[in-house]
Design an enzyme around this catalytic site. Sequence first.
Site, PDB file in Angstrom:
ATOM      1  N   ASN A 119       0.819  -1.207   0.000  1.00 44.98           N
ATOM      2  CA  ASN A 119       0.000   0.000   0.000  1.00 44.98           C
ATOM      3  C   ASN A 119       0.852   1.256   0.000  1.00 44.98           C
ATOM      4  OD1 ASN A 119      -1.995  -1.871   0.132  1.00 44.98           O
ATOM      5  ND2 ASN A 119      -2.540  -1.471   2.265  1.00 44.98           N
ATOM      6  N   HIS A 136       5.894  -0.593  -2.693  1.00 41.56           N
ATOM      7  CA  HIS A 136       5.455   0.138  -3.895  1.00 41.56           C
ATOM      8  C   HIS A 136       5.496   1.655  -3.716  1.00 41.56           C
ATOM      9  CE1 HIS A 136       3.066  -3.731  -5.036  1.00 41.56           C
ATOM     10  NE2 HIS A 136       4.342  -3.853  -5.258  1.00 41.56           N
ATOM     11  N   THR A 206      -4.500  -9.006   0.197  1.00 37.73           N
ATOM     12  CA  THR A 206      -3.885  -8.883  -1.122  1.00 37.73           C
ATOM     13  C   THR A 206      -4.401  -9.995  -2.035  1.00 37.73           C
ATOM     14  OG1 THR A 206      -1.840  -8.799  -2.399  1.00 37.73           O
ATOM     15  CG2 THR A 206      -1.801 -10.160  -0.415  1.00 37.73           C
ATOM     16  N   PRO A 232     -11.448 -11.998   2.273  1.00 38.65           N
ATOM     17  CA  PRO A 232     -12.803 -12.519   2.071  1.00 38.65           C
ATOM     18  C   PRO A 232     -12.874 -13.496   0.892  1.00 38.65           C
ATOM     19  CG  PRO A 232     -12.811 -10.116   2.244  1.00 38.65           C
ATOM     20  CD  PRO A 232     -11.386 -10.548   2.149  1.00 38.65           C
TER      21      PRO A 232
HETATM   22  N1  APR Z   1     -10.135  -7.389   4.426  1.00 39.94           N
HETATM   23  C1  APR Z   1      -9.199  -8.200   3.852  1.00 39.94           C
HETATM   24  N2  APR Z   1      -9.073  -8.334   2.505  1.00 39.94           N
HETATM   25  C2  APR Z   1      -9.937  -7.659   1.728  1.00 39.94           C
HETATM   26  C3  APR Z   1     -10.947  -6.819   2.258  1.00 39.94           C
HETATM   27  C4  APR Z   1     -11.012  -6.692   3.677  1.00 39.94           C
HETATM   28  N3  APR Z   1     -11.919  -5.922   4.262  1.00 39.94           N
HETATM   29  N4  APR Z   1     -11.651  -6.287   1.239  1.00 39.94           N
HETATM   30  C5  APR Z   1     -11.108  -6.790   0.084  1.00 39.94           C
HETATM   31  N5  APR Z   1     -10.085  -7.616   0.384  1.00 39.94           N
HETATM   32  C6  APR Z   1      -9.222  -8.355  -0.525  1.00 39.94           C
HETATM   33  C7  APR Z   1      -9.837  -8.668  -1.890  1.00 39.94           C
HETATM   34  O1  APR Z   1     -10.571  -9.871  -1.852  1.00 39.94           O
HETATM   35  C8  APR Z   1      -8.598  -8.777  -2.770  1.00 39.94           C
HETATM   36  O2  APR Z   1      -8.125 -10.112  -2.806  1.00 39.94           O
HETATM   37  O3  APR Z   1      -8.099  -7.545  -0.789  1.00 39.94           O
HETATM   38  C9  APR Z   1      -7.561  -7.909  -2.047  1.00 39.94           C
HETATM   39  C10 APR Z   1      -7.181  -6.617  -2.767  1.00 39.94           C
HETATM   40  O4  APR Z   1      -6.562  -6.984  -3.956  1.00 39.94           O
HETATM   41  P1  APR Z   1      -6.077  -5.883  -5.019  1.00 39.94           P
HETATM   42  O5  APR Z   1      -7.142  -4.908  -5.218  1.00 39.94           O
HETATM   43  O6  APR Z   1      -5.552  -6.644  -6.175  1.00 39.94           O
HETATM   44  O7  APR Z   1      -4.899  -5.136  -4.236  1.00 39.94           O
HETATM   45  P2  APR Z   1      -3.399  -5.610  -3.969  1.00 39.94           P
HETATM   46  O8  APR Z   1      -3.292  -7.070  -3.860  1.00 39.94           O
HETATM   47  O9  APR Z   1      -2.896  -4.801  -2.855  1.00 39.94           O
HETATM   48  O10 APR Z   1      -2.700  -5.113  -5.330  1.00 39.94           O
HETATM   49  C11 APR Z   1      -1.327  -5.263  -5.469  1.00 39.94           C
HETATM   50  O11 APR Z   1      -1.354  -4.044  -7.524  1.00 39.94           O
HETATM   51  O12 APR Z   1      -2.360  -2.361  -8.622  1.00 39.94           O
HETATM   52  C12 APR Z   1      -1.196  -2.737  -8.023  1.00 39.94           C
HETATM   53  O13 APR Z   1       0.502  -1.426  -7.028  1.00 39.94           O
HETATM   54  C13 APR Z   1      -0.816  -1.828  -6.870  1.00 39.94           C
HETATM   55  O14 APR Z   1      -0.013  -2.442  -4.673  1.00 39.94           O
HETATM   56  C14 APR Z   1      -0.943  -2.746  -5.659  1.00 39.94           C
HETATM   57  C15 APR Z   1      -0.744  -4.123  -6.254  1.00 39.94           C
END
Ligand code: APR
Length: 269
Positions: A119, A136, A206, A232
Amino acid sequence: MTRIPVSLGPEVTRKMDVQSELGPVCDILLAAKSVCLLTGAGISAESGIPTFRGEEGLWKTYRAEQLATFQAFIQDPRLVWEWYDWRRGIIASKEPNAGHKVITEWEELFPYFNLITQNIDGLHQRAGSKNVIELHGNIWKHRCIDENTISENHDVPLKEIPPRCDKCGALLRPHVVWFGESLDGSILHKSFQLSSGCDVMFSIGTSAVVQPAASLPLNAAEAGAKVIEINPDPTPITGSADFSFRAKSGEFLPILDKELKRRTKQKKG
Ligand code: APR
């Protein structure tokens, strides 16, 4: 009684009674010397910050290649900065949630505790976490595209779009890692070292699809650590996790924390 689905490795997925069955997780944590966490956008979802790939995720509405690449920035720095200014506005208006706060407390709970985040929102630090490894980058930092100097800026909204370097007048860019760019080598090296050296690795919020971050929990598993996932939705690493809780981190972490403290107290008698 709180019941949530949990997968205990590839075969077993069933509803569990949190209180009674968090025992194995607490036992592992109470015995752990070194705990490492990887967090993603999901940990900030309950603060009201959109994730990237969720239902109303940023990449569902905006095109990453138009806003989160160096080429897009050079082509239209104003457009890219307007988008980051908008995101800074959202983040500034939100607060860390219970999930962030538990993680801050855990810094004191374990002999070795390391927090690695994907994040850029800075909410872990706003919750009080000290040693945050930002894979990042950080949306509250600017970088001069000529001199590579990094400066902090918390203006919301930004006073000037696009912002320029005070010293040389060159364009400033957000100090974040865009698609197609490499992560900082020393930060990455340290993150892999920490994930191979921990007893327990958490993967929280993630989607585990973006590399190299997504390899950290697998790297930890290969090195013999227990992997605990909180999300979730299942992800590509669910099958490799020892525990995978289908839960929101802002709801689940306080429950786990409460049970951990109850058992610590019980142990002390
Ligand atoms: N608690 C836990 N997890 C959650 C919640 C919650 N309340 N709400 C959503 N999620 C989960 C979703 O199910 C999903 O698997 O968080 C995840 C978010 O995934 P992404 O949106 O893909 O985010 P992230 O994994 O951080 O992305 C990685 O991608 O776009 C680039 O640089 C950006 O750092 C980012 C990287």
